[in-house]
Structures are given as structure tokens and as C-alpha cells.
Design an enzyme around this catalytic site. Structure first.
Site, PDB file in Angstrom:
ATOM      1  N   GLY A 118       0.798  -1.215   0.000  1.00  0.00           N
ATOM      2  CA  GLY A 118       0.000   0.000   0.000  1.00  0.00           C
ATOM      3  C   GLY A 118       0.833   1.268   0.000  1.00  0.00           C
ATOM      4  O   GLY A 118       0.313   2.366  -0.140  1.00  0.00           O
ATOM      5  N   ALA A 177       1.542  -5.794  11.790  1.00  0.00           N
ATOM      6  CA  ALA A 177       0.670  -4.653  12.032  1.00  0.00           C
ATOM      7  C   ALA A 177      -0.254  -4.886  13.220  1.00  0.00           C
ATOM      8  O   ALA A 177      -0.421  -5.998  13.703  1.00  0.00           O
ATOM      9  CB  ALA A 177      -0.159  -4.376  10.786  1.00  0.00           C
ATOM     10  N   TYR A 208       1.897   6.402  21.398  1.00  0.00           N
ATOM     11  CA  TYR A 208       2.145   7.125  20.149  1.00  0.00           C
ATOM     12  C   TYR A 208       2.619   8.521  20.468  1.00  0.00           C
ATOM     13  O   TYR A 208       2.020   9.196  21.295  1.00  0.00           O
ATOM     14  CB  TYR A 208       0.810   7.261  19.420  1.00  0.00           C
ATOM     15  CG  TYR A 208       0.783   6.649  18.056  1.00  0.00           C
ATOM     16  CD1 TYR A 208       0.424   5.332  17.890  1.00  0.00           C
ATOM     17  CD2 TYR A 208       1.093   7.396  16.933  1.00  0.00           C
ATOM     18  CE1 TYR A 208       0.378   4.765  16.633  1.00  0.00           C
ATOM     19  CE2 TYR A 208       1.048   6.838  15.674  1.00  0.00           C
ATOM     20  CZ  TYR A 208       0.692   5.523  15.523  1.00  0.00           C
ATOM     21  OH  TYR A 208       0.653   4.970  14.280  1.00  0.00           O
TER      22      TYR A 208
END
Lengths: 633, 680
Positions: free
Chosen positions: A212, A293, A553
Site C-alpha cells: 500500500g 501490524a 504514540y
């Protein structure tokens, strides 16, 4: 995104659809079987233009719908309109076509950015700066005879030479192009891949698998020292669901399918995988496998390694796969774990059998406001301890909370804005939350309606113990929407001297607060030391909970006006931040992978012996380094 | 950035130092009471979690660290967890401070009165205060003052109160707690008490370290302690103690705080309150026990003039930048952080090096008064026939002082030289300021102490020693400026004398540049004296280069291709420098075969004998501090071994071979005389 892309269909519609799909199960099966047949005869099909390609999201010529030098669809972008208001164009997202009144102020106050100071990107690719392709004539000749489509068009090649690291996009915006693949091939099925790999081995051509293109680890960058012809193997046309097995709740899928297509197609039959990484609009199944992932709803569905039942990978030594679909095996080290996270260094993943689930009956967003980040983390820890995490639970820190606020679209009615004001008053004045300290957790519940409501109550009860206040579904939903548009926002920032990126880690619970504080502070200090003129945005959120730790994150962006080499400064700061993460007991990566960006830390991460093990596997599987992207090791 | 202040000693001349402001001036002109009662609203740590002194105790007792150790102790000793907990709680009660603003105000008022009576001025660098204020806001702060007097920590708290800064909590020795009312008052002004030694007591250590860490992490208050561990009796900085430094660095190394700021503070006294006491203590009169009545008796000092104090708040040092690239913080990743564990070797080396650097940072910002230089000159020109010099006239002294002042400035000394007037007139007020001056000048005037002649020679010697040692304590204040060049000067002398005797072997194992023998000799001396002076471990090359650089810049040396050349002008400098170290060299030339406890008195007896017979030239060899350091050096160099077990545990055994070689080298560097080394 799934929630957004079928945001149009209400719950009742969805339930109806589900019922329909169950009833129509018999009718649909042959249809899937037909696809399988087609796939088996893919050679014939490959020579013709792909009939079904117009139904799929990703065409061969990606540039037809996607930006060549930024994130996502060409029609969707943030811009400041003539009135100086921020606006999101296009029709694809909930935010599309809306005015976002708070964004300008936020950008100006957070970064010291100014609408007068623009840094526009080079509008079109100047093909004269691109090196002419180094072609391996023998390889090209034999490839032609197989009928597999390929191209050495400049745009095709450039598009597959990068992921979405800041330095990659920044260079494209400046029109700078480095080493790029010499040609692109589009296999249509597993057998095509087998042929390509055989030819590559025969003619000593370097292959770089491309899914992707959403990598953020420099994984797609062509090694500049590579002298052989580099062929980008684009799996995007291998995007069919070959079969669905409702008895075992598994689906066999070609690895090039992108997340949104996979979900959409499965949804049509009443199923889903539940695997929703933030990049799911564009990232592919094969890419997920190759990078290990993680999806936002992993609490219910699991991460990719939990979802995968069977994988087929084509390597220079041949095809590797297991002989059965047993749900668990004790047969020595799991060979899937050589494939999961191999980052395209061993071969190409072509087909995957993965678990599917019936689509959830009911979905509900939610949010909780906490007086401080500390209390928020304590709450998440307790939720994890009690193992009652909803499908997704994320905790944003104060800066991100404000950021989310700035992205609120213009409200349609006076009533809503009045209500918002009232909410704010209640939280800050009545409950005494400090506006500069409070933080918010966004929640997503899924499943049986009754159980969702029960579950919701349980989570809110825990939150209350840590001073949390329920803050409505709206806030929650906006939080999740943010993840899909944030990548577009970076492009807007780059128009105005602001560069930034996100990176992630996983860390034991007792370290979560420490790592958040230290990494954020380190970023601020490094920016100052490196001469950044404006205070940076340095923020974090806890995005996943596990029994023994969490995924964190970090978002980091700054205004680079006055810097001679902003990308270098950016990279230095990111490097320092990663060192800080490692020093504070964080992992090298939770799900982005290592690529080339982080491989300098591999040895200390997995020990010498560990590196040796991986090397010896590589040496056996791919002695001639055909899969020469040089990731990982 | 902050770390540079600690690391760079490239060119001391370029060092930029702040200006001073006298804080007593204000006090002399306005009401002390109003001052003591004024509004106090300090800047606090930005991430402070507010909590009371009592709340602190709860946090400590509830901490994972302490609970873990309590569980361990309970398992090991068979005592129930509750009992161990009660014990921990009792330890904490004994230790904890009870910082209270009212007590601080009371102290502020009293100290105003006392300070005004004792001192002419208390000078503070206000820029340092501003830096400190910012540091307190940004990070947990550790204050590291030099320690010369009991006054130090009262003074520190007083200053911070005056400047409206967060009041520190201070690690104090248990001995203070013995003072009845005063101990409790100190507690209420922020002192917490720790036992002098608690080697094996796991529980005590856990409570103590957790207490300090909790205060630091929460940003409760700046933590203050003395790196040197105890007051330096000789005015030389002492080799740093690492225990507390280890504790305050731990939260950073384990990632519990982003950074910790260490602020070295240099407190220079023109005259130390305990001056005469120290000299006697060094000669064997034991230190009086801290007691309230003792303090009361000491009030007579109030009537004397102690000159001025200079307090320099140094550049805050970030532990983070100190540790950058030196410590692998990842080493704490694999075990829960609350389980006590011996940290890696790199941490030990790092903390040790940091400690030395911080003490050096203290030294560098010590303000030197003219008398310090005069004392150095006078000590080199002692009369009394036995010493090398012949005494000085006032003119000679003034002229030499001017020379030495310039030299000191070139070496980067922080001189406080009143005005730009010629040294003669400039120094006199300084001279008169101290009582010792009179004794000192009496040395100069060729009349060492009343010549009654009645006393036995030994008594007379001791009386003279008191004067010399007091004088030496002034000279010592400035030693750090000259230390490295002086070591080089001594090394040059040794090298040149040994070269006359024999050519050095063509290839030395460890050589530096083109002058291996000088460097070897330098390293040797550095090694011998590393207990005596602050010499950063492992920094021999830097020190050597620094010394060469300073002497080269000064023009005393020319580093040639093959050799280091002494220039004509440089002879005087080098002679002065070499002589500076002579007392120490001589002092080290004594070894014994006794138990450790007996060592000091025995050496003293021996040295007295040697002095009287004229075989030792320097009375300073009588200093017990010097003797202890010498012993420590000998033990370190394996010249002496401490016997364990057997008939007489603790007996020192002399390793004849090593001693002989040491003796050779040390003796070789002494041109004045070949001193005999004693063996009993």
C-alpha cells in the site's frame, strides 16, 4: 475509517444487511467460488486489461486517484480558503466539505505559523530529474513473454520509491528524486509472483515488494548502493477474496488487498476481520503481515499475528506455507514468525487465510475526561488489569485534546454551540478540571447491544474511580476520525513551514508515565538545542492496552522557519527521541516496523545471537539478496 | 550546555564570572523583623505534586521500593512485616525534617543579627540566584555547597529565604540531633538527620534513599547535601562521598524524572569560625561533641571580626547531559525498578567522575582573598632556621604578592583583590582582617611565638605548628589553582634529576607526546596525591595537558620537539610551584607497621622527633589529615596492606619492595634533603 466510509449506513441498515447476508449466504458462496476460479486462470486475465479493476480502490496507476507527493486521495486535502478559514475538500470523509474554524488559530498559536509564509510544493513531477531506468534486458524480455503487466513510466516508478516518512515526502515536495525502482510489475495472482521471483533469481534482479505504500520506516526506499536493476513488485492487483469459510470463520484472501476493500467486501457477506490499522484505507494485507501490524480494535479481534491462520509466501527458495489450518501447532518454532515482520527481505506474501467474525450488531463511541494524564493512565491500567478493555480505548494527552478541539467542524446550530459551552463550563468550572491539564480517553464498544451497554457501564464505573467524567459519544467519534485525517493535516502543515510525524513504541505499564514525560521533554529540549526557533508540538497518546503494558504514540511537529536544513534537524530530534524511548524501557517499534530508519538499533534490541539467527534465515532463504530492500538487518 | 561549565577547563582566563552583591548591606539599613516576616512566595517546581511533610512520610512508607525491602527483611529475620514496617516508620520519624515557615522566619531573624555581628559582608552572585530559580522551576534541584564550617547550611537556607527561593531540605549528620532544642529547630528549618554509618543496615538504607528520592521526584524542595561529607579542616576540598550523589541521580537514571539539576555552590570564608579549632584538631585534639551548651559557650566568637563571605551559585549541571553517552540507562529495563540492584559498572564510574567534576566546579568558583596568596608566600619563607626560607620584609612580601597575584590570575583563579590599587595598600586591610594575620606576620618577623624558651622543644614545636597549620589552611584555599602546574613542576624536577643519574629507557610503556619521563613522573605524583587533592580519576592526560598549557601560556615552559624546556623567566614560577607541594611530599615520606588506630599518633610522634632533629623541614607533616591521606594512598598503592583476621586484625603490613620504589621516586623529587623513611 471503516466506520467513516460506511458512516452513511446507519445501524439499522447494517443489521438488515447482516440478516440479508446470512439469508443470502448460499447464493453468495458460488459467487466467491467464481472469483476463485477466475484467480486460478489469472494468467489469461492478466494479459487483458483487468475487468474488475474499476470496482477496486487501488488502480495500477495510483497517481490517477492519489497524490504523488502527499498523503491519500488527490481530491481530499486541507486548505485555507479565501476567507482564511481551514477547509477539508472532497466528499470522502465526514469532515469533507466542512469548514474548521479553530484550525487556523491553533496552527498559529501552536507553531507560530503564519498564512503569509507559505512553502508550496513543486506541483508536477519533473521527469528530467529522474534517472533513466537501468533495465536488465534478459529479465524484461522473459517477463514480457509471461504477459505480466509492467511499466517503466517515470510516474509509476517514482510513486513506488517511497513511503510516508517525513524526509521522503519533503523531498518529493521539493521535486528531489533519489534512487527509484527501474520498473514496476503488477502480478495478478500467486503464480505470477512465482514466475517473477524465478526470473529475478535467474537474472539477478533486485525485487522490492510494494503493497500500500504507507510505510513509515524507510522500508520502501531503494538502497542507493544497489547496482542491479530494481524491480518494484506491486501487489495491488492481487486483491480478491478467494473464498470464505463460514464453518471455520476464515477467509482466504490475496495479499494485495487494501484494508478498506477487504472490510467492504467481507461486510457484503456479513463479516469483518476487525483489523483496522489507522492506515487501513491504503495499507495492504501483505504489508500488515510483513510488518506485524496492529489494528485499533485488537482488544476484540487481535493483532495481525493473532488473525493469521495460514500464509503463503514466495521466496527465492520456493514457496513457504504450512500444510494445514490447525488453529495452533506445536511443530517447532512457528514458521509464520519468520514471515511476520520480515519486511520484504525474504519474499512476497501472496495469499493469507485469516480469521473473520460476523459483523458486530452494535457499535458505540464514548469518551471520558480525566483531570490529568496521570489519572487517565491509571484508569487504563485498571481497565487492562480487569481485562475489560473495549474494542478500542485511547488516551490523549492535554495537547492532543486541544488539537482535537481545534479540528471541530463548524457547528450547524446555535444550540450545539450553546451545549458545547455548557459542557466546557461544567467540566472546568463546576468540576474544577484545569483546562491545561485535563485529558480525554476515547472509547469504542462493539458487539451485542445489551452487552455493549453493560460493558460501557463497567468501564465508566472504573473511570469514575479515577476522577473521569463521561464526555459524550461525539468527542469519542471525533477522536477516531482524527486518526484518518491527521496524515492529511501534515500536508497542510508542510504548506506553511510546519513539519512533523508520529512514531510509536510499546512499554510496560509502570513505565508509561515516565516514558511519556521524558520523550516529550526530550523532543522539546532537542528542538531548542538544534536551533528550532519556535516551541515544537510534542504530544502523545496511549493507543493500546495489553496485560503487561501499553502502546504509546508520539506526535511531534515544529515550525522550521529559519532553519537551513529542517529535515536533518527533524531526523536528529526523532533519533534522540528514539534513544530516549529505548533508555526508558520502550520497544523499538510496536507496529510500524524497523525498515531502514530504525535498523541501527536492531542489534541492541534483539541481541547478537538474535541478529545472527535472522541473518542465517536470510542467508538460507535468499542467498543472492534478490529481496534486496535491506530492511531490518 | 550546562555541562560545559563543568567540563571545560581549556582556558581559565576566559572564564566569565558573575558579579557579587552584598546582602548584609540591606539588612543593616532596614528592619530585621520586617524582613523575617515578609511575604515569602518562592517559585516552585512546575510539576510539583503538593504535599505536606507528613504526607511525604506516607508516600515513602507506601512506596514499592520500601515495601519490597520490608518484605525481604521480614523474610530474612523472621520478624513480622508489621514489626519491620513499624521499625521503618520509626527510622523515618528519627530522620524526617519538619520544615516549617515560622521556624525559618525565626532563624532568619536570629541569623540577621548574628551575621551582622560576625561578618562585614555576605556577597552573593545574583545571576547565580536567577539561574537557580529557573532551575528550580524546570527540574528537581540538588544543592551542593562546599563544606568548611557549621555555618554553611544555615547560611544557605538564609540566602534562599532572602532571595525568595524554595527552601532546601538538608542532609545533616546525626550528631546535630544530639543538640537538644537546636536539633529540633534545625529539623523544623528543613534539616533531616542521617546516621554517620549504616553500612549493612538494608532497611535504614532503603528508608533513607526512598525518603530523599521521594522529595526530589515530587519536587517537594531542593535537596541539599555536602559532597565532601564532612567539614574540611584544611580548607582543601575533600574527596567526594558518593552515597547521596548516587541516590539523587538514581531517579534520573531510572527515568523517573526527565532531569536532575545539580548546583555546585562555593562558599568562601575570609576567616572560618572554627579556625583555631581545626588546627588543634589536626594536631590531635579531638573534635568537641556537638551540644547546645557547647554552642552557647561558643558565643564568644560573636565579638570577633570574621571578614566577609562570598557565596557563588555555580552553573546548574544537568545530570542528563553529564550522563549522555556515559551511562546505558537501558540497563534498568529488565528488572522492576523498585527492586534494589547493584547498578552497572558504568554507573559507578559515572557517579564518581561526576562527583569529582562537581567538587572541581566548587573549587573553581571559590573566591580567593589576598591573604591566601600571602599565606602561600609566607609558608615558603619560614624563618626558624630549619625551613628553606629566611623570612621576608614587608616590601619583599608586597612585591612578591603582586607577582603571585598575576600568576594566579593567569591560572584562572577567582581573586577578590580590593580595587586596582598597588598590592601593598590593597592587601593591608585584608591582612588586618584576620587574627591569624598577627600570628602570620609574627612568623614573618622572624619571631615564631614568644621566645620564652621555657617550654620544652616539643611544646614549642606544637605551638608553632598551630600557627603554621592555620596559615596552611589559608594557602590550601588556593591550592587548586596551582595544583596541576605544581605537579608538573615537581615532575620536571624529578625528571631532570633522574636524568642526571641515568638515561631513561628509550621506550617507556606509557608515554605522552615526546616527554615520557616527565609525564610518567607527573602521573606518579598525581597518583600518590589523589587522596590529598581533587584529581579526577582517569584524567591524567587532560591534567597534564592543562598544566603544560598553563605554564606554556605563562611563558615558563616551552614544549619543544624532544623535550620540555624551562625558560629563564619560568624558573621563578616553577620554583614557587614545586615548593608549594614540598610539604606534602615530605609528609608522605612516612610509613608505619602499626594497627590503623595507632597509626596517626605514632606517626605524629615520629614526625615530631624528625622535626626536632631537623631531618624534616615542614611542620605541616604533623597534620593528621595529611597523614590519613598518606595512609590511604599507601594502601591504594599496595605499599601497605591491612591484615585481616589473624592475631591482630587491622595490623598494617609494609610491603618493602613497593615502599622502596615509592621512596626512591618521592625522595628523588626532593632536592632539599634526602629524608629518612621511618620503619618501626
Amino acid at each position: 475509517m471503516a466506520s467513516d466510509s460506511n458512516g452513511g449506513s446507519s445501524d439499522s441498515q447494517r443489521i438488515a444487511q447482516h440478516r440479508l447476508s446470512v439469508i443470502a449466504g448460499h447464493l453468495q458462496r458460488p459467487a466467491e467460488g467464481y472469483t476463485a476460479l477466475l484467480a486460478a486462470e489469472c494468467k489469461a486475465q492478466g494479459s487483458k486489461p483487468d475487468v474488475s479493476s474499476d470496482e477496486r480502490t487501488v488502480p495500477r496507476r495510483r497517481q490517477e486517484i492519489m497524490k504523488w507527493n502527499g498523503w491519500g486521495y488527490s481530491d481530499s486535502r486541507f486548505l485555507f480558503n479565501k476567507k482564511g478559514q481551514a477547509e477539508f475538500t472532497g466528499k470522502r470523509y465526514r469532515l469533507s466539505g466542512m469548514i474548521i474554524p479553530g484550525l487556523r488559530d491553533w496552527m498559529e498559536s501552536t507553531f507560530g505559523a503564519n498564512l503569509q509564509h507559505k512553502t508550496p510544493a513543486v506541483p508536477v513531477l519533473n521527469s528530467s530529474v529522474v534517472q533513466p531506468p537501468t533495465l536488465n534486458e534478459a529479465f524484461v524480455g522473459e517477463l514480457k513473454s509471461t504477459g505480466i503487466p509492467f511499466s517503466h513510466d517515470v510516474e509509476d516508478r517514482v510513486f513506488r520509491a517511497h513511503g510516508h516518512c517525513l524526509h521522503e515526502i519533503f523531498a518529493l515536495r521539493e521535486g528531489k528524486i533519489g534512487r527509484i525502482p527501474d520498473m514496476v510489475v503488477w502480478p495478478n495472482c500467486h503464480n505470477d509472483v512465482v514466475k517473477i521471483v524465478e526470473l529475478a533469481c535467474k537474472h539477478n534482479v533486485c525485487l522490492i515488494p510494494y503493497g500500500g505504500g504507507t510505510s513509515v520506516s524507510s522500508a520502501l526506499e531503494c538502497p542507493p548502493e544497489e547496482t542491479r536493476s530494481i524491480v518494484s513488485l506491486d501487489t495491488s492487483q492481487m486483491n480478491r477474496i478467494l473464498w470464505i469459510d463460514e464453518k471455520n470463520l476464515t477467509a482466504h484472501v490475496e495479499a494485495g488487498i487494501v484494508g478498506q476493500d477487504l472490510e467492504r467486501l467481507l461486510n457484503e457477506s456479513g463479516y469483518c476481520t476487525g483489523h483496522e490499522p489507522d492506515s487501513m484505507e491504503f495499507s495492504s494485507l501483505g504489508g500488515w503481515v510483513a510488518t506485524r501490524a496492529s489494528g485499533m480494535k485488537k482488544n476484540i479481534y487481535g493483532n495481525i499475528e493473532d488473525l493469521v491462520i495460514h500464509v503463503k509466501m514466495v521466496t527465492p527458495r520456493g514457496v513457504i506455507e504450512k500444510s494445514c489450518q490447525g488453529p495452533r501447532m506445536s511443530t517447532g518454532p512457528d514458521i509464520h514468525h519468520f514471515i511476520l515482520g520480515s519486511e520484504g527481505t525474504l519474499g512476497v506474501v501472496t495469499e493469507v487465510t485469516m480469521k473473520i467474525r460476523p459483523m458486530p450488531e452494535y457499535q458505540k463511541y464514548g469518551s471520558v475526561v480525566f483531570p490529568s494524564f496521570e489519572q487517565g493512565v491509571a484508569c487504563l491500567r485498571e481497565v487492562a488489569r480487569q481485562r475489560c478493555a473495549p474494542a478500542s480505548i485511547r488516551l490523549m494527552d492535554n495537547e492532543q485534546f486541544k488539537f482535537g478541539h481545534a479540528l471541530k467542524p463548524q457547528v450547524s446550530s446555535i444550540f450545539t454551540s450553546f451545549l458545547d459551552g455548557l459542557k466546557k463550563f461544567y467540566i472546568t468550572k463546576f468540576k474544577g478540571f484545569d483546562q491545561d491539564r485535563l485529558c480525554v480517553a476515547t472509547l469504542l464498544f462493539e458487539g451485542n447491544r445489551e452487552r455493549v451497554l453493560q460493558h460501557e457501564k463497567q468501564v465508566y464505573d472504573i473511570a469514575a474511580k479515577f476522577g473521569g467524567l463521561a464526555a459524550g459519544e461525539d468527542n469519542g467519534q471525533r477522536g477516531y476520525m482524527l486518526t484518518f485525517v491527521i496524515a492529511y493535516l501534515r500536508d497542510l502543515g508542510m504548506d506553511y513551514y510546519v513539519i512533523g510525524e508520529s512514531f510509536e513504541t510499546s512499554v510496560p505499564w509502570d513505565r508509561v508515565l515516565d516514558i511519556c514525560r521524558n520523550v516529550k521533554a526530550r523532543i522539546v529540549r532537542e528542538c531548542k538545542d538544534k536551533g528550532v526557533q519556535f516551541p515544537p508540538l510534542s504530544t502523545c497518546r496511549v493507543t493500546q492496552t495489553y496485560d503487561a503494558g501499553a502502546c504509546v504514540y508520539f506526535y511531534f511537529a515544529f515550525n522550521y522557519r529559519g532553519l537551513a536544513d529542517p529535515v536533518h534537524v527533524y531526523e536528529q530530534v526523532e533519533h534522540a527521541a528514539r534513544e530516549e524511548i529505548l533508555a526508558n524501557g520502550g520497544s523499538l517499534s510496536h507496529h510500524h516496523g524497523v525498515g531502514k530508519l530504525r535498523k541501527e538499533w536492531m542489534r541492541e534490541t534483539v541481541s547478537n545471537v538474535g541478529v545472527g539467527m535472522l541473518k542465517s534465515v536470510k542467508d538460507y532463504v535468499d542467498p543472492d539478496n534478490i529481496f534486496g530492500n535491506r530492511n531490518l538487518l | 550546555m550546562a555541562s560545559k561549565a563543568v567540563y571545560s577547563h581549556r582556558d581559565p582566563m576566559l572564564k566569565k564570572r558573575d558579579d557579587f552583591e552584598d546582602i548584609l548591606e540591606d539588612r543593616r539599613n532596614s528592619s530585621d523583623l520586617r524582613y523575617a516576616l515578609r511575604c515569602y512566595a518562592p517559585v516552585l517546581y512546575k510539576e510539583l505534586t503538593p504535599c505536606t511533610a507528613g504526607g511525604l512520610k506516607g508516600l515513602v512508607l507506601q512506596s514499592d521500593q520500601l515495601r519490597y525491602v520490608i518484605g525481604q527483611v521480614s523474610k530474612e529475620t523472621g520478624v513480622t512485616v508489621e514489626d519491620v514496617q513499624a521499625e521503618a516508620s520509626a527510622i523515618l520519624d528519627e530522620m524526617a525534617h519538619r520544615l516549617q515557615l515560622s521556624t525559618v522566619r525565626f532563624f532568619a531573624f536570629m541569623l540577621c543579627k548574628v551575621f551582622k555581628a560576625l561578618f562585614r559582608s555576605i556577597c552573593v552572585n545574583e545571576e547565580g540566584i536567577q539561574r537557580l530559580q529557573q532551575a528550580i522551576h524546570e527540574h528537581p534541584v540538588v544543592l551542593l555547597p562546599s563544606h568548611r564550617s557549621y555555618m554553611d547550611f544555615l547560611l544557605m537556607s538564609y540566602l534562599l529565604y532572602t532571595y525568595d527561593l524554595a527552601l532546601p531540605v538538608i542532609a545533616a549528620g546525626m550528631d546535630f540531633m544530639g543538640m537538644k532544642v537546636v536539633g529540633e529547630m534545625l529539623r523544623m528549618s528543613g534539616a533531616f538527620f542521617i546516621r554517620r554509618s549504616f553500612g549493612g543496615d538494608k532497611l535504614y538504607w532503603a528508608v533513607f534513599s526512598e525518603y530523599v528520592k521521594t522529595m526530589l521526584k515530587n519536587g517537594f524542595a531542593p535537596v541539599e547535601f555536602f559532597l565532601e561529607g564532612t567539614r574540611s579542616r584544611t580548607a582543601k576540598s575533600l574527596t567526594p562521598k558518593l552515597g547521596l550523589l548516587n541516590i539523587v541521580m538514581d531517579p534520573f537514571l531510572k527515568g523517573e524524572v526527565f532531569d536532575v539539576c545539580l548546583v555546585p555552590v562555593s562558599i568562601s570564608y575570609e576567616r572560618i569560625l572554627e579556625e583555631a579549632l581545626y588546627a588543634r584538631e589536626l594536631l590531635g585534639v579531638p573534635k568537641p561533641k556537638e551540644s547546645t551548651s557547647g554552642l552557647f559557650k561558643a558565643r564568644k566568637v560573636l565579638s570577633e571580626d570574621y571578614g566577609s563571605i562570598h557565596v557563588y551559585f555555580g552553573q546548574p549541571v544537568s545530570v542528563r547531559s553529564l550522563a549522555e553517552g556515559r551511562v546505558n540507562r537501558g540497563q534498568f529495563n529488565l528488572t522492576p525498578r523498585h527492586i534494589p540492584r547493584r547498578p552497572g559498572e558504568d554507573v559507578g564510574v559515572f557517579v564518581n567522575a561526576a562527583a569529582y567534576r562537581l567538587v572541581r566546579a566548587q573549587e573553581e568558583n571559590m573566591v580567593l582573598k589576598p591573604w591566601v596568596l600571602l599565606a602561600s608566600l609566607l609558608l615558603q619563607n619560614q624563618p626558624a632556621g630549619r625551613g628553606p626560607g629566611q623570612g621576608l620584609t614587608l616590601e619583599e612580601l608586597t612585591q612578591q604578592a603582586a607577582w603571585l597575584r598575576d600568576l594566579a590570575r593567569q591560572f584562572g583563579a577567582f581573586l577578590h583583590w580590593p580595587g586596582t590599587a598597588p598590592p601593598g595598600s590593597g592587601t593591608m586591610p585584608g591582612l588586618c582582617a584576620t587574627e591569624t594575620t598577627h600570628k602570620g606576620t609574627s612568623v614573618k618577623n622572624n619571631s615564631p611565638c614568644p621566645e620564652g624558651g621555657a617550654g620544652a622543644p616539643e611544646e614549642e614545636l606544637l605551638r608553632r605548628a598551630v600557627v603554621v597549620l592555620s596559615c596552611a589552611s589559608y594557602r590550601n584555599q588556593g591550592l587548586h589553582v596551582f595544583l596541576r602546574p605544581a605537579l608538573l613542576a615537581s615532575a620536571l624536577r624529578t625528571a631532570s634529576s633522574s636524568r642526571k643519574r641515568q638515561r631513561p629507557p628509550p621506550s617507556s610503556p606509557r608515554c605522552h607526546g615526546d616527554h615520557p619521563d616527565v609525564f610518567n613522573s607527573f602521573t606518579f605524583l598525581r597518583n600518590v596525591f589523589s587522596n590529598e587533592f581533587i584529581l579526577c580519576p582517569g584524567a591524567a592526560v587532560q591534567d597534564f595537558e592543562e598544566a603544560c598549557y598553563l605554564l606554556g601560556k605563562n611563558g615558563a615552559l616551552q614544549a619543544g620537539q624532544q623535550d620540555i624546556l624551562v625558560t629563564e623567566r619560568g624558573r621563578r614560577t616553577l620554583a614557587f610551584l614545586a615548593k608549594l607541594l614540598d610539604p606534602f611530599l615530605q609528609g608522605y615520606q612516612a610509613t608505619e607497621g602499626l594497627t590503623e588506630k595507632q597509626f596517626v599518633p605514632a606517626v605524629r610522634a615520629f614526625v615530631i622527633k624528625q622535626l626536632l632533629t631537623g631531618r624534616l623541614g615542614y611542620v605541616e607533616a604533623l597534620s593528621s589529615d595529611l597523614q590519613k591521606n598518606a595512609l590511604a594512598a599507601l594502601l591504594r598503592l599496595d605499599a601497605v596492606q591491612k591484615l585481616k583476621g589473624g592475631e591482630a586484625p587491622g595490623t598494617l603490613k609494609v610491603n618493602a619492595v613497593v615502599v622502596n620504589s615509592l621512596e626512591d621516586t618521592l625522595g628523588g623529587s626532593l632536592p632539599t634533603q634526602k629524608a629518612a623513611v621511618a620503619r618501626l
